[in-house]
Write a protein that holds these residues in place. Structure first.
Motif, PDB file in Angstrom:
ATOM      1  N   ASP A  72      10.266  -1.596 -45.936  1.00 38.40           N
ATOM      2  CA  ASP A  72      10.302  -0.227 -46.278  1.00 38.40           C
ATOM      3  C   ASP A  72      11.758  -0.155 -46.582  1.00 38.40           C
ATOM      4  N   GLY A  73      12.103   0.623 -47.747  1.00 41.37           N
ATOM      5  CA  GLY A  73      13.471   0.817 -48.241  1.00 41.37           C
ATOM      6  C   GLY A  73      14.270  -0.438 -48.875  1.00 41.37           C
ATOM      7  N   GLN A  74      13.365  -1.445 -48.972  1.00 39.02           N
ATOM      8  CA  GLN A  74      14.162  -2.725 -49.518  1.00 39.02           C
ATOM      9  C   GLN A  74      15.066  -2.561 -50.619  1.00 39.02           C
ATOM     10  N   GLU A  75      16.278  -3.083 -50.566  1.00 44.08           N
ATOM     11  CA  GLU A  75      17.122  -2.913 -51.644  1.00 44.08           C
ATOM     12  C   GLU A  75      17.221  -3.980 -52.701  1.00 44.08           C
ATOM     13  N   GLU A  76      16.800  -5.281 -52.249  1.00 44.02           N
ATOM     14  CA  GLU A  76      16.840  -6.383 -52.887  1.00 44.02           C
ATOM     15  C   GLU A  76      15.735  -7.214 -52.204  1.00 44.02           C
ATOM     16  N   GLU A  77      15.158  -8.036 -53.325  1.00 40.78           N
ATOM     17  CA  GLU A  77      13.705  -8.925 -52.919  1.00 40.78           C
ATOM     18  C   GLU A  77      14.182  -9.807 -51.692  1.00 40.78           C
ATOM     19  N   SER A  78      13.351  -9.812 -50.622  1.00 47.39           N
ATOM     20  CA  SER A  78      13.569 -10.805 -49.515  1.00 47.39           C
ATOM     21  C   SER A  78      12.622 -11.994 -49.799  1.00 47.39           C
ATOM     22  N   ILE A  79      13.264 -13.117 -49.991  1.00 50.14           N
ATOM     23  CA  ILE A  79      12.599 -14.225 -50.549  1.00 50.14           C
ATOM     24  C   ILE A  79      12.520 -15.110 -49.231  1.00 50.14           C
ATOM     25  N   VAL A  80      11.215 -15.679 -49.136  1.00 50.31           N
ATOM     26  CA  VAL A  80      11.176 -16.869 -48.225  1.00 50.31           C
ATOM     27  C   VAL A  80      10.672 -18.117 -48.554  1.00 50.31           C
ATOM     28  N   THR A  81      11.398 -19.233 -48.599  1.00 46.60           N
ATOM     29  CA  THR A  81      11.338 -20.435 -48.980  1.00 46.60           C
ATOM     30  C   THR A  81      10.984 -21.461 -47.863  1.00 46.60           C
ATOM     31  N   ILE A  82       9.757 -22.201 -48.131  1.00 51.09           N
ATOM     32  CA  ILE A  82       9.668 -23.280 -46.963  1.00 51.09           C
ATOM     33  C   ILE A  82       9.376 -24.648 -47.786  1.00 51.09           C
ATOM     34  N   LYS A  83      10.309 -25.396 -47.381  1.00 54.64           N
ATOM     35  CA  LYS A  83      10.249 -26.633 -48.008  1.00 54.64           C
ATOM     36  C   LYS A  83       9.699 -27.750 -46.912  1.00 54.64           C
ATOM     37  N   LEU A  84       8.660 -28.587 -47.188  1.00 55.09           N
ATOM     38  CA  LEU A  84       8.119 -29.498 -46.270  1.00 55.09           C
ATOM     39  C   LEU A  84       8.491 -30.862 -46.612  1.00 55.09           C
ATOM     40  N   HIS A  85       9.231 -31.758 -45.793  1.00 59.87           N
ATOM     41  CA  HIS A  85       9.783 -32.902 -45.849  1.00 59.87           C
ATOM     42  C   HIS A  85       9.047 -33.937 -44.787  1.00 59.87           C
ATOM     43  N   PRO A  86       8.538 -35.028 -45.208  1.00 60.98           N
ATOM     44  CA  PRO A  86       8.086 -36.139 -44.165  1.00 60.98           C
ATOM     45  C   PRO A  86       9.297 -36.511 -43.170  1.00 60.98           C
ATOM     46  N   ASP A  87       8.800 -36.729 -41.852  1.00 55.16           N
ATOM     47  CA  ASP A  87       9.822 -36.917 -40.773  1.00 55.16           C
ATOM     48  C   ASP A  87       9.138 -37.873 -39.806  1.00 55.16           C
ATOM     49  N   LYS A  88       9.915 -38.601 -39.006  1.00 53.07           N
ATOM     50  CA  LYS A  88       9.360 -39.375 -38.096  1.00 53.07           C
ATOM     51  C   LYS A  88       8.426 -38.834 -36.966  1.00 53.07           C
ATOM     52  N   GLY A  89       8.831 -37.422 -36.747  1.00 45.90           N
ATOM     53  CA  GLY A  89       8.240 -36.746 -35.862  1.00 45.90           C
ATOM     54  C   GLY A  89       6.980 -35.690 -36.485  1.00 45.90           C
ATOM     55  N   THR A  91       6.683 -33.466 -39.770  1.00 47.34           N
ATOM     56  CA  THR A  91       7.292 -32.849 -40.781  1.00 47.34           C
ATOM     57  C   THR A  91       8.421 -32.010 -40.574  1.00 47.34           C
ATOM     58  N   SER A  92       9.330 -32.126 -41.297  1.00 51.93           N
ATOM     59  CA  SER A  92      10.507 -31.256 -41.387  1.00 51.93           C
ATOM     60  C   SER A  92      10.395 -30.064 -41.983  1.00 51.93           C
ATOM     61  N   ALA A  93      10.244 -28.864 -41.596  1.00 55.24           N
ATOM     62  CA  ALA A  93      10.136 -27.582 -42.511  1.00 55.24           C
ATOM     63  C   ALA A  93      11.177 -27.042 -42.607  1.00 55.24           C
ATOM     64  N   GLU A  94      11.767 -26.948 -43.715  1.00 54.91           N
ATOM     65  CA  GLU A  94      13.168 -26.264 -44.052  1.00 54.91           C
ATOM     66  C   GLU A  94      12.856 -24.821 -44.521  1.00 54.91           C
ATOM     67  N   LEU A  95      13.377 -24.060 -43.766  1.00 56.87           N
ATOM     68  CA  LEU A  95      13.193 -22.676 -44.006  1.00 56.87           C
ATOM     69  C   LEU A  95      14.454 -21.874 -44.417  1.00 56.87           C
ATOM     70  N   ARG A  96      14.367 -21.131 -45.592  1.00 57.98           N
ATOM     71  CA  ARG A  96      15.399 -20.027 -46.045  1.00 57.98           C
ATOM     72  C   ARG A  96      14.793 -18.828 -46.315  1.00 57.98           C
ATOM     73  N   HIS A  97      15.319 -17.796 -45.615  1.00 56.19           N
ATOM     74  CA  HIS A  97      14.860 -16.786 -45.751  1.00 56.19           C
ATOM     75  C   HIS A  97      16.024 -15.730 -46.122  1.00 56.19           C
ATOM     76  N   THR A  98      15.900 -15.069 -47.379  1.00 57.23           N
ATOM     77  CA  THR A  98      17.129 -14.517 -47.908  1.00 57.23           C
ATOM     78  C   THR A  98      16.877 -12.808 -47.705  1.00 57.23           C
ATOM     79  N   ASN A  99      17.987 -12.172 -47.674  1.00 54.50           N
ATOM     80  CA  ASN A  99      18.126 -10.671 -47.638  1.00 54.50           C
ATOM     81  C   ASN A  99      17.358  -9.920 -46.666  1.00 54.50           C
ATOM     82  N   ILE A 100      17.408 -10.454 -45.517  1.00 53.52           N
ATOM     83  CA  ILE A 100      16.760  -9.900 -44.194  1.00 53.52           C
ATOM     84  C   ILE A 100      17.524  -8.573 -43.888  1.00 53.52           C
ATOM     85  N   PRO A 101      16.933  -7.284 -43.671  1.00 47.63           N
ATOM     86  CA  PRO A 101      17.849  -6.191 -43.416  1.00 47.63           C
ATOM     87  C   PRO A 101      18.450  -6.352 -42.237  1.00 47.63           C
TER      88      PRO A 101
END
Length: 126
Positions: A72-89, A91-101
């Motif tokens: 609600d009342g969002q000024e700019e787009e809030s973008i969530v990017t999740i990149k999945l990388h193979p890992d010995k454990g 998956t390594s999930a790389e999260l980037r969430h921009t423009n969080i209120p």
């Protein structure tokens, strides 16, 4: 507005994690709530009975998910990017969430750590 970036290790393959994040039936298994999700760019989604809603922007199966989350009342787009990388454990999930209120930043960080990726990790560690 603030940004958040973190890596999570999930004990499953990148393909399994991708399906867990994009298939509504699998999402319901690890969240315990109804979900609406499609891998069609431009489609809208809803998770946790509508607590999180937005638009799907981009998919690269087994590798990447990009979404716009609505507030609600969002000024700019809030973008969530999740990149999945193979890992010995798994998956390594790389999260980037921009423009969080600013007012909800701590709640979002807690949600990512506990409700979202925390629940997904618990699901696979089961």
């Amino acid at each position: 507005m603030k940004d958040f970036k973190k890596y999570y290790i999930i004990p499953a393959t990148p393909d399994e994690v991708y399906i867990a994040l994009t298939n509504p039936l699998t999402i319901e298994l690890w969240t315990g709530d109804t979900a609406e999700m499609s891998t069609e760019p431009g489609s809208e989604f809803s998770m946790w009975d509508g607590s999180i809603v937005g638009k799907n922007l981009e998919f690269d199966p087994g590798k990447k998910i990009v979404q716009q989350w609505y507030f609600d009342g969002q000024e700019e787009e809030s973008i969530v990017t999740i990149k999945l990388h193979p890992d010995k454990g798994g998956t390594s999930a790389e999260l980037r969430h921009t423009n969080i209120p600013d007012s909800g930043y701590d709640d979002f960080v807690d949600g990512w750590n506990n409700s979202y990726f925390g629940a997904l990790i618990d699901f696979y560690e089961g």
